[in-house]
Motif scaffolding. Structure first.
Motif, PDB file in Angstrom:
ATOM      1  N   GLY A   1      12.354   2.573  -1.852  1.00 53.32           N
ATOM      2  CA  GLY A   1      12.282   1.290  -1.178  1.00 53.32           C
ATOM      3  C   GLY A   1      10.868   0.838  -0.926  1.00 53.32           C
ATOM      4  O   GLY A   1       9.907   1.603  -1.076  1.00 53.32           O
ATOM      5  N   VAL A   2      10.763  -0.424  -0.560  1.00 54.37           N
ATOM      6  CA  VAL A   2       9.490  -1.029  -0.148  1.00 54.37           C
ATOM      7  C   VAL A   2       9.736  -1.663   1.211  1.00 54.37           C
ATOM      8  O   VAL A   2      10.658  -2.470   1.372  1.00 54.37           O
ATOM      9  N   ILE A   3       8.917  -1.286   2.186  1.00 54.91           N
ATOM     10  CA  ILE A   3       9.118  -1.744   3.564  1.00 54.91           C
ATOM     11  C   ILE A   3       7.948  -2.604   4.036  1.00 54.91           C
ATOM     12  O   ILE A   3       6.950  -2.748   3.340  1.00 54.91           O
ATOM     13  N   ASP A   4       8.086  -3.140   5.254  1.00 54.39           N
ATOM     14  CA  ASP A   4       7.090  -3.912   5.985  1.00 54.39           C
ATOM     15  C   ASP A   4       6.794  -5.246   5.317  1.00 54.39           C
ATOM     16  O   ASP A   4       5.789  -5.425   4.644  1.00 54.39           O
ATOM     17  N   TRP A   5       7.656  -6.190   5.570  1.00 59.26           N
ATOM     18  CA  TRP A   5       7.589  -7.512   4.945  1.00 59.26           C
ATOM     19  C   TRP A   5       7.049  -8.593   5.881  1.00 59.26           C
ATOM     20  O   TRP A   5       7.186  -9.784   5.603  1.00 59.26           O
ATOM     21  N   SER A   6       6.397  -8.216   6.951  1.00 58.20           N
ATOM     22  CA  SER A   6       5.910  -9.201   7.927  1.00 58.20           C
ATOM     23  C   SER A   6       4.863 -10.149   7.357  1.00 58.20           C
ATOM     24  O   SER A   6       4.733 -11.276   7.813  1.00 58.20           O
ATOM     25  N   ASP A   7       4.096  -9.697   6.364  1.00 62.61           N
ATOM     26  CA  ASP A   7       3.019 -10.522   5.806  1.00 62.61           C
ATOM     27  C   ASP A   7       3.452 -11.335   4.591  1.00 62.61           C
ATOM     28  O   ASP A   7       2.624 -12.017   3.972  1.00 62.61           O
TER      29      ASP A   7
ATOM     30  N   GLY B   1       0.845  -1.185   0.000  1.00 65.58           N
ATOM     31  CA  GLY B   1       0.000   0.000   0.000  1.00 65.58           C
ATOM     32  C   GLY B   1       0.877   1.230   0.000  1.00 65.58           C
ATOM     33  O   GLY B   1       2.110   1.133   0.075  1.00 65.58           O
ATOM     34  N   PRO B   2       0.281   2.404  -0.079  1.00 64.89           N
ATOM     35  CA  PRO B   2       1.074   3.635  -0.207  1.00 64.89           C
ATOM     36  C   PRO B   2       2.013   3.880   0.963  1.00 64.89           C
ATOM     37  O   PRO B   2       3.077   4.483   0.789  1.00 64.89           O
ATOM     38  N   GLU B   3       1.672   3.401   2.146  1.00 61.18           N
ATOM     39  CA  GLU B   3       2.524   3.615   3.311  1.00 61.18           C
ATOM     40  C   GLU B   3       3.780   2.748   3.288  1.00 61.18           C
ATOM     41  O   GLU B   3       4.713   2.981   4.054  1.00 61.18           O
ATOM     42  N   HIS B   4       3.810   1.749   2.411  1.00 58.23           N
ATOM     43  CA  HIS B   4       4.955   0.845   2.345  1.00 58.23           C
ATOM     44  C   HIS B   4       5.835   1.088   1.122  1.00 58.23           C
ATOM     45  O   HIS B   4       6.862   0.427   0.955  1.00 58.23           O
ATOM     46  N   VAL B   5       5.415   2.001   0.250  1.00 58.12           N
ATOM     47  CA  VAL B   5       6.218   2.402  -0.908  1.00 58.12           C
ATOM     48  C   VAL B   5       6.855   3.746  -0.553  1.00 58.12           C
ATOM     49  O   VAL B   5       6.160   4.745  -0.405  1.00 58.12           O
TER      50      VAL B   5
END
Length: 194
Positions: A160-166, A147-151
């Motif tokens: 970068g692209v963050i938050d890979w927990s899922d 989603g936009p918060e992770h791009v």
């Protein structure tokens, strides 16, 4: 400096360079540990910078990675969309077996659909749609929370692209839902072009 509290973890900036993440719930511990196994391998294949966490402390668990520059963009453009489209094309083509060997698991579609039938269908209807979803493929490595918060964007460029927990094995459509149908039309066009 406290960076924020997401659904899964709390993030703190250390020395202006390092992001330390701590699990908010017991079940998140394994997700963070999985990132330390998967992201070094995955990061070498992706055309966009992603965090590569390491275990910083075992008890209580702290994982640490370099800060990804940038932040959420005010407006995502077609150029940003092309970068993310290429990123998704590469991500969705990585070897599922290699990912599984590092702890990436396939979505349990039956479990998810049972929960939707109990929680979502009574609110909005659409039970027939759940039958269609049962047939969707579970055959690609996906970010699963794009989603936009992770791009992240820095100086006008995707940084970068963050938050890979899922991260999981699932249908590619899971990553394309926001990118094609929830983002700005220009961004979606860029994704589709790539």
């Amino acid at each position: 400096m406290w960076l924020g509290e997401g659904w899964d973890s709390v993030a703190t900036l250390v020395d202006g360079r390092w992001v330390e993440r701590r699990p908010r719930r017991a079940e998140v511990r394994e997700l963070l540990l999985r990132e330390t196994r998967v992201m070094p391998w995955l990061s070498q294949q992706l055309p966009v910078w992603v965090p590569v966490p390491v275990v910083w402390r075992e008890e209580p668990l702290v994982v640490r990675h370099e800060l990804v520059s940038g932040g959420q963009a005010d407006v995502l453009t077609a150029g940003h969309g092309r970068v993310i489209g290429e990123f998704l094309r590469v991500l969705h083509a990585v070897d599922v077996g290699e990912a599984a060997a590092r702890g990436v698991v396939a979505t349990d579609r039956a479990e998810v659909l049972a929960e939707f039938a109990d929680v979502v269908v009574p609110l909005v209807g659409g039970a027939a749609l759940l039958d269609e979803i049962r047939a969707f493929p579970v055959d690609a490595v996906v970010h699963a929370d794009l989603g936009p918060e992770h791009v992240l964007v820095d100086e006008g460029q995707v940084s970068g692209v963050i938050d890979w927990s899922d991260l999981c094995v699932d249908d590619r459509a899971r990553d394309l839902a926001w990118a094609l149908f929830g983002a700005t039309p220009a961004f979606a066009l860029g994704v589709a072009e790539a």
